[in-house]
Scaffold this motif. Structure first.
Motif, short mmCIF file in Angstrom:
data_model
loop_
_atom_site.label_atom_id
_atom_site.label_comp_id
_atom_site.label_asym_id
_atom_site.label_seq_id
_atom_site.Cartn_x
_atom_site.Cartn_y
_atom_site.Cartn_z
N ALA A 21 0.81 -1.22 0.00
CA ALA A 21 0.00 0.00 0.00
C ALA A 21 0.84 1.27 0.00
CB ALA A 21 -0.93 0.00 1.21
N ARG A 22 2.13 1.17 0.25
CA ARG A 22 2.97 2.36 0.20
C ARG A 22 3.09 2.90 -1.23
NH1 ARG A 22 8.19 0.04 3.19
NH2 ARG A 22 7.64 -1.63 1.74
N SER A 23 2.93 2.02 -2.22
CA SER A 23 3.04 2.46 -3.61
C SER A 23 1.91 1.94 -4.49
CB SER A 23 4.38 2.00 -4.20
OG SER A 23 4.56 0.60 -4.04
N VAL A 24 1.24 0.89 -4.07
CA VAL A 24 0.13 0.33 -4.84
C VAL A 24 -1.18 0.86 -4.26
CG1 VAL A 24 -1.03 -1.79 -5.58
CG2 VAL A 24 1.46 -1.75 -5.31
N ARG A 25 -2.05 1.34 -5.13
CA ARG A 25 -3.29 1.97 -4.67
C ARG A 25 -4.35 0.90 -4.39
NH1 ARG A 25 -1.65 5.56 -8.87
NH2 ARG A 25 -3.16 4.69 -10.34
N THR A 26 -4.15 0.18 -3.29
CA THR A 26 -5.09 -0.85 -2.87
C THR A 26 -6.28 -0.21 -2.17
OG1 THR A 26 -3.93 -1.15 -0.78
CG2 THR A 26 -3.26 -2.56 -2.62
N LYS A 27 -7.37 -0.95 -2.05
CA LYS A 27 -8.55 -0.44 -1.37
C LYS A 27 -8.27 -0.32 0.12
CE LYS A 27 -13.49 -1.25 -0.75
NZ LYS A 27 -14.64 -2.14 -1.04
N ASN A 28 -8.64 0.82 0.68
CA ASN A 28 -8.43 1.11 2.10
C ASN A 28 -6.95 1.02 2.48
OD1 ASN A 28 -11.22 1.44 2.50
ND2 ASN A 28 -11.49 -0.76 2.88
N ARG A 29 -6.07 1.12 1.46
CA ARG A 29 -4.61 1.08 1.67
C ARG A 29 -4.20 -0.13 2.50
NH1 ARG A 29 -5.07 3.41 -2.13
NH2 ARG A 29 -4.25 5.46 -2.75
N LYS A 30 -4.71 -1.27 2.10
CA LYS A 30 -4.39 -2.52 2.77
C LYS A 30 -3.22 -3.19 2.08
CE LYS A 30 -6.46 -6.99 3.96
NZ LYS A 30 -7.67 -7.84 3.86
N THR A 31 -2.25 -3.66 2.86
CA THR A 31 -1.08 -4.36 2.32
C THR A 31 -1.24 -5.86 2.54
OG1 THR A 31 0.41 -2.48 2.71
CG2 THR A 31 1.41 -4.66 2.52
N PHE A 32 -1.09 -6.63 1.48
CA PHE A 32 -1.17 -8.09 1.59
C PHE A 32 -0.55 -8.72 0.36
CE2 PHE A 32 -4.86 -6.73 -0.71
CZ PHE A 32 -5.15 -7.73 -1.62
N THR A 33 -0.25 -10.00 0.47
CA THR A 33 0.30 -10.78 -0.64
C THR A 33 -0.77 -11.71 -1.17
OG1 THR A 33 2.55 -10.70 0.27
CG2 THR A 33 2.07 -12.44 -1.33
N SER A 34 -0.93 -11.74 -2.47
CA SER A 34 -1.92 -12.62 -3.09
C SER A 34 -1.22 -13.56 -4.07
CB SER A 34 -2.99 -11.80 -3.83
OG SER A 34 -2.41 -10.99 -4.82
N TRP A 35 -1.81 -14.72 -4.26
CA TRP A 35 -1.27 -15.74 -5.18
C TRP A 35 -2.06 -15.73 -6.48
CZ3 TRP A 35 -0.38 -15.85 -0.15
CH2 TRP A 35 0.83 -16.40 0.32
N PHE A 36 -1.44 -16.24 -7.53
CA PHE A 36 -2.14 -16.38 -8.80
C PHE A 36 -3.29 -17.38 -8.64
CE2 PHE A 36 1.94 -15.44 -11.45
CZ PHE A 36 1.93 -14.13 -10.98
N PHE A 37 -4.43 -17.04 -9.17
CA PHE A 37 -5.57 -17.96 -9.14
C PHE A 37 -5.38 -19.07 -10.18
CE2 PHE A 37 -7.62 -14.28 -7.16
CZ PHE A 37 -8.33 -14.89 -6.14
#
Length: 283
Positions: free
Chosen positions: A104-120
């Motif tokens: 979230a420091r550079s990616v405009r995520t919703k509610n500035r939440k930081t997390f790691t996601s995997w490929f579906f």
């Protein structure tokens, strides 16, 4: 709600003392209006087969074609929101680990939440499009870790001295407007109605509801969409579509018709007692 908040603020301003703070309560909607406003409605979303059709319809003759194809494939592969995709850099992607670090420091995520996601798990062909595009950016365009994974369009003068798209620029999109425009153009060019980028999240939620075998797997699927609660995914994205609801009830009706009516058949215990009685009498 905005009008009510305005009048509450106005009641505290000089010259508007005749407006009471409680007067703003007259702007409360009725219970019926509230239910209409908050009712859940069917969200149109493409099937995975429709998205795959769009991808195969794009012939990557130019850098822009390749970018647009990879963009749509990436949206299906990750389920990321369009504004987050617009601000994503190459350093956030781990191809080997098949993950995206949504910082979230550079990616405009919703509610500035930081997390790691995997490929579906939506198909190796979808993943190959994305990995080939990233390899193209790194090897041929010499993009670095801080460069965008989906760069903006470079506009320059063409041979007729008119401004026209000439390729990709080493710059981020300022917002998600261009991504929505690409989705509209590519879906309509493939002979399909326009589905906005956010509808891909609904596609993934419905797909997960179909294939997840346990609650634990479903919870992981929902977390991969950035939801803290599986209930959020199910309520907002994975509700049963109207056509699927009809299919389910038709299947239940057909199953009921196939079940034989055993109400007139004798009870097995009764049959056993009658047979024993007959054998005794015969002896």
């Amino acid at each position: 709600m905005a009008l009510r908040a305005f009048f509450r603020w106005l009641s505290g301003q000089a010259g508007y003392r005749k407006i009471s703070y409680t007067d703003a309560d007259y702007f409360n909607p009725t219970a019926n209006d509230s239910r209409i406003a908050t009712a859940l409605r069917q969200k149109p979303a493409p099937s995975i087969e429709q998205v795959r059709h769009v991808l195969t319809s794009i012939k990557p003759a130019t850098d822009l074609d390749r970018r647009d194809q990879a963009l749509i494939a990436f949206a299906l592969l990750t389920g990321m929101r369009d504004d987050a995709i617009a601000s994503l850099a190459l350093r956030h992607i781990d191809i080997v680990g098949r993950t995206v670090f949504q910082d979230a420091r550079s990616v405009r995520t919703k509610n500035r939440k930081t997390f790691t996601s995997w490929f579906f798990p939506v198909g190796d062909d979808i993943e190959v499009i994305v990995t080939d595009w990233i390899g193209f950016l790194k090897s041929e365009k010499l993009f670095g870790p801080d460069d965008p994974i989906f760069p903006a369009t470079e506009i320059a003068l063409d041979s007729d001295r008119r401004f026209a798209p000439m390729g990709i620029a080493r710059a981020f999109w300022k917002n998600a407007d261009a991504i929505r425009r690409i989705f509209r153009q590519r879906f309509e060019a493939a002979g399909l109605p326009y589905f906005n980028p956010h509808s891909i999240r609904t596609t993934l939620a419905r797909h997960g509801a179909d294939i997840c075998p346990t609650q634990e797997v479903w919870a992981a699927w929902c977390a991969n969409l950035g939801h803290e609660s599986a209930a959020t995914t199910f309520r907002s994205y994975a509700t049963v579509p109207f056509h699927r609801q009809g299919e389910i009830f038709t299947a239940l009706l057909n199953a009921q018709r196939c079940v034989p009516d055993r109400s007139s058949e004798p009870d097995p215990d009764t049959v056993r007692r009658v047979l024993e009685h007959l054998r005794k009498n015969a002896a």
